[in-house]
Design an enzyme around this catalytic site. Structure first.
Site, mmCIF file in Angstrom:
data_model
loop_
_atom_site.group_PDB
_atom_site.id
_atom_site.type_symbol
_atom_site.label_atom_id
_atom_site.label_comp_id
_atom_site.label_asym_id
_atom_site.label_seq_id
_atom_site.Cartn_x
_atom_site.Cartn_y
_atom_site.Cartn_z
ATOM 1 N N CYS A 43 -11.179 -19.192 -30.517
ATOM 2 C CA CYS A 43 -10.075 -19.879 -30.350
ATOM 3 C C CYS A 43 -8.917 -19.263 -29.649
ATOM 4 C CB CYS A 43 -9.465 -20.523 -31.967
ATOM 5 S SG CYS A 43 -8.460 -22.138 -31.861
ATOM 6 N N HIS A 70 -9.000 -15.070 -35.918
ATOM 7 C CA HIS A 70 -7.918 -15.226 -36.926
ATOM 8 C C HIS A 70 -7.777 -13.704 -37.681
ATOM 9 C CE1 HIS A 70 -9.648 -19.475 -36.554
ATOM 10 N NE2 HIS A 70 -8.219 -19.816 -36.987
#
Length: 771
Positions: free
Chosen positions: A738, A706
């Site tokens: 992710c 992120h």
């Protein structure tokens, strides 16, 4: 006379005007005056839309520039030190800095506040940050300004507040661990209540008669001290000279029913969509002076209300309550798209079954009018339309597919079990895959560049042929494969260039889904999502990913991983059917995905990842209901994953921050490898896997995707060494947290180079130890 009211209305605008204005403001393309003007226009338009639909008492304060909880934090002066402006007065930039970690003229590079799911919805709120010495003061006057706006327009209004207990419950204590671990945030209540009293007094001075106080935590399992605090808080707040409606939603009151019924307030709202069984009990327990608001129209889905069924309850309540009966949606319509009438390209039959926020307001008003004037021509016409819609939907051959139902009926227990246990499978897989220790991979997606988005948009608009689009996506696949080979990753992915969204991509290829043009709902801030709608039995008419993955495998001798979205995530991130249980829809999705898994295996794909990002999100609010959900959610995953040979390795990915309370169910999914988000917790999440003695392979994320920051190799080595203290080294995989869809290629490549170097360093250390 039944009063038609509403708990809240979508704030984004039918054309996402708020999103566009916010993003223009953040880019410096719109000044604050222009942004505030958009807000005023939206509020006025939304009040008028509700009024035109027949709502008599309009909500005020449901509008928020980013999030309603964040608005309350500003109102109560709950502004962390890192965001406090030098001049002392909170501004819009203060609010946006708290939400985004960015401000144009203040607060430097302060990290944004934490964001998490609003109960069991797909909306996210900004978590209030409390300190042990937290003080509260009235610091943000937006609510009072909006009251004046609405009054100037001549509206009958009902301001909306998040209640003091729910607000405290939703927040977190921040600060030194030795202080926060011994301090109970409930101790802040006595400091907070005077500010609530000040807000209520000010609203009363503005001429407000009713205020709605949302206490959704009354639908949760509450500790006894929190229950006691409710009585204390509302005894103090009853001094304010205006009437109070406590609103509960998202579930039944259950063991909190007696508490809610006897609070010293003037009315209570209950959710009869989620918990219809509480109606007769609350009717018997409610004091004779109180208003009872019945949430009879589903505020969280897109289906038309069965008006006859709802009216049966409303008429019974009217006989008992008379003028003390109010009618409303089950919860705020924040979770519903704005207006179905905008959908000019939607299949007409399916459209006739739907209702968005404007239409749901009309349904509430129809129910209220049916109580007051049952013979009214408009009421009779609306009831007749409702009956026709319910009958047509129940009989539609587009909804009920005999082949799908026959396949569901034929499911046997063995269909949800792999042939052999993990210990046997993993030996066969290791022999086939020949991977090194600490094998490296990514979670699936690579950067979605402007070129990819433009090509997909041109193809969808008919400006790019299928052949040219396929060629463009294949070029992206070749690039992704070449980059991964050059970096030295062990298990490759094709990069998902052809996918716009991990649910919509698959939903578009399944029968039983329909898509809207304007069915946007707010996820958080300016981010809006447009969930697909499940309208009928689900099936896969043809392979969905096989050609892309097969092409990717042809570009390399290394192992190519197939990438799918799991059945629970597909269900949770869609508007689901109301006419069949969620577990039935999950099984239908599982069978469709199972077919894709088997086709990928037949195409020579040796590793297949089935993402279940939303697995934990489906948990009911009450713990006693968890077991039923977890049983069918696990069974759905196993059903989609168990059609392959032992030699084929099944991966899953989960990206959330709490595993302790569902670790048994995660183990029961029996994925050969689970990859999880752990870097931000410094691998602390792995304690759950060690304590449980989790048996299968694990890939703890070694860096946070992120952030554009590129972690160095030593940092990742340290995290992996920490992980190896919890998980045997032979069962550890190395991967990011992710998918990399939102990142740019430069930082992606740099981070993956360091990640591969970290894995090689650990292999060398392990080899030296063995030698």
């Amino acid at each position: 006379m039944a009063v038609a009211h509403n708990l809240g209305f979508p704030r984004i605008g039918a054309d996402r005007e708020l999103k566009k204005a916010l993003e223009a403001y953040w880019k410096g393309e719109l000044d604050e005056q222009g942004l505030r003007q958009v807000g005023r226009q939206l509020r006025a338009r939304h009040w008028q839309a509700q009024l035109d639909a027949g709502i008599e008492l309009l909500p005020v304060g449901d509008f928020a520039w980013y999030d309603q909880v964040l608005s309350h934090s500003l109102m109560f002066g709950v502004i962390p030190q890192r965001f406090r402006p030098a001049e002392g007065q909170a501004t819009l930039d203060t609010l946006f800095a708290m939400a985004r970690g960015v401000a144009r003229s203040c607060c430097g590079g302060a990290q944004a506040q934490e964001m998490t799911k609003w109960f069991d919805t797909n909306y996210h709120y900004l978590v209030p940050e409390f300190s042990v010495d937290q003080q509260f003061q009235l610091s943000w006057t937006q609510l009072f300004e909006e009251v004046e706006e609405a009054k100037a327009l001549g509206h009958a209004i009902k301001p909306v507040l998040i209640g003091p207990l729910s607000y405290l419950w939703l927040g977190k204590l921040k600060g030194e661990a030795d202080q926060t671990q011994t301090f109970d945030k409930l101790e802040l209540l006595d400091r907070l209540l005077p500010v609530y009293g000040e807000v209520l007094d000010r609203l009363a001075a503005q001429g407000v008669e009713w205020v709605q106080i949302d206490e959704p935590i009354l639908a949760l399992d509450l500790p006894q001290d929190w229950k006691n605090a409710f009585e204390r808080a509302y005894n103090l707040l009853q001094r304010a000279p205006l009437k109070k409606l406590v609103a509960t939603y998202f579930g039944g009151l259950e063991d909190n029913l007696g508490l809610a019924a006897t609070l010293p307030v003037d009315g209570l709202h209950i959710d009869l969509v989620r918990a219809p069984e509480q109606y007769p009990v609350i009717l018997d327990r409610l004091p004779a002076y109180k208003v009872l608001s019945l949430g009879l129209v589903n505020g969280r889905n897109v289906w038309r209300c069965d008006l006859d069924k709802a009216l049966e309850v409303a008429r019974h309540a009217a006989e008992r309550l008379g003028e003390r009966l109010w009618l409303a949606p089950s919860c705020s319509l924040l979770h519903s798209p704005v207006d179905l009438e905008r959908e000019d390209r939607l299949d007409e039959e399916v459209k006739s079954w739907l209702a968005f926020a404007v239409q749901k307001c009309s349904e509430v008003a129809t129910l209220a009018r049916a109580i007051d004037d049952p013979q009214d021509a408009e009421v009779q016409a609306a009831l007749a339309r409702s009956r026709a819609v319910q009958a047509a939907r129940a009989q539609s051959p587009r909804i009920h597919k005999p082949a799908v139902q026959a396949r569901l009926a034929a499911i046997e227990a063995k269909d949800s079990r792999r042939t052999s246990v993990f210990a046997t499978r993993i030996e066969l897989q290791r022999a086939r895959l020949q991977l090194p220790a600490f094998p490296t991979t990514t979670i699936g997606s690579f950067p979605q560049t402007p070129a990819i988005r433009l090509a997909r948009q041109a193809y969808k608009q008919g400006r790019l042929s299928l052949g040219d689009y396929t060629e463009a996506m294949q070029a992206e696949i070749r690039h992704a494969v070449a980059v991964q080979e050059q970096i030295g990753l062990d298990v490759l992915v094709h990069g998902e260039a052809e996918r716009n969204d991990m649910v919509e991509y698959f939903a578009e290829q399944l029968e039983g889904y329909v898509f809207t043009r304007f069915g946007w709902v707010q996820s958080y801030g300016s981010r809006c999502v447009k969930p697909a709608i499940i309208y009928g039995d689900l099936s896969r008419p043809r392979p969905m990913t096989v050609d892309w993955i097969r092409y990717a495998q042809q570009q390399t001798d290394r192992i190519m991983k197939g990438m799918l979205t799991g059945p629970v995530t597909m269900l949770m991130w869609s508007f689901a059917r109301e006419d069949v249980p969620r577990e039935v829809q999950a099984r239908q999705l599982a069978l469709a995905i199972r077919d894709e898994v088997c086709d990928l295996e037949a195409a020579g794909i040796r590793i297949i990842q089935i993402d279940e990002a939303a697995f934990r999100e489906g948990l009911p609010l009450r713990r006693e209901q968890w077991r039923h959900y977890l049983d069918w959610a696990v069974e759905a995953f196993r059903l989609c994953a168990s059609g392959v040979r032992d030699e084929t390795q099944i991966h899953t990915h989960m990206c959330y921050s709490e595993f302790n309370d569902v670790i048994e169910s995660i183990a029961a999914m029996d994925a050969d490898v689970i990859t999880i988000e752990t870097s931000r917790s410094q691998m602390e999440l792995l304690e759950a896997f060690r304590a449980f003695d989790y048996p299968n392979d694990i890939g703890p994320g070694v860096y946070d995707i992120h952030s554009p920051r590129v972690p160095d190799t030593a940092e990742m080595v340290q995290l992996l060494e920490k992980a190896a203290e919890c998980i045997p080294a032979e069962r550890l995989w190395v991967n990011p947290d992710c998918g990399l869809k939102t990142r740019g290629w430069p930082e992606t490549e740099a981070a993956l180079v360091n990640m591969v170097a970290a894995a090689r360093q650990l292999r060398a250390a392990r080899s030296a130890k063995v030698a």
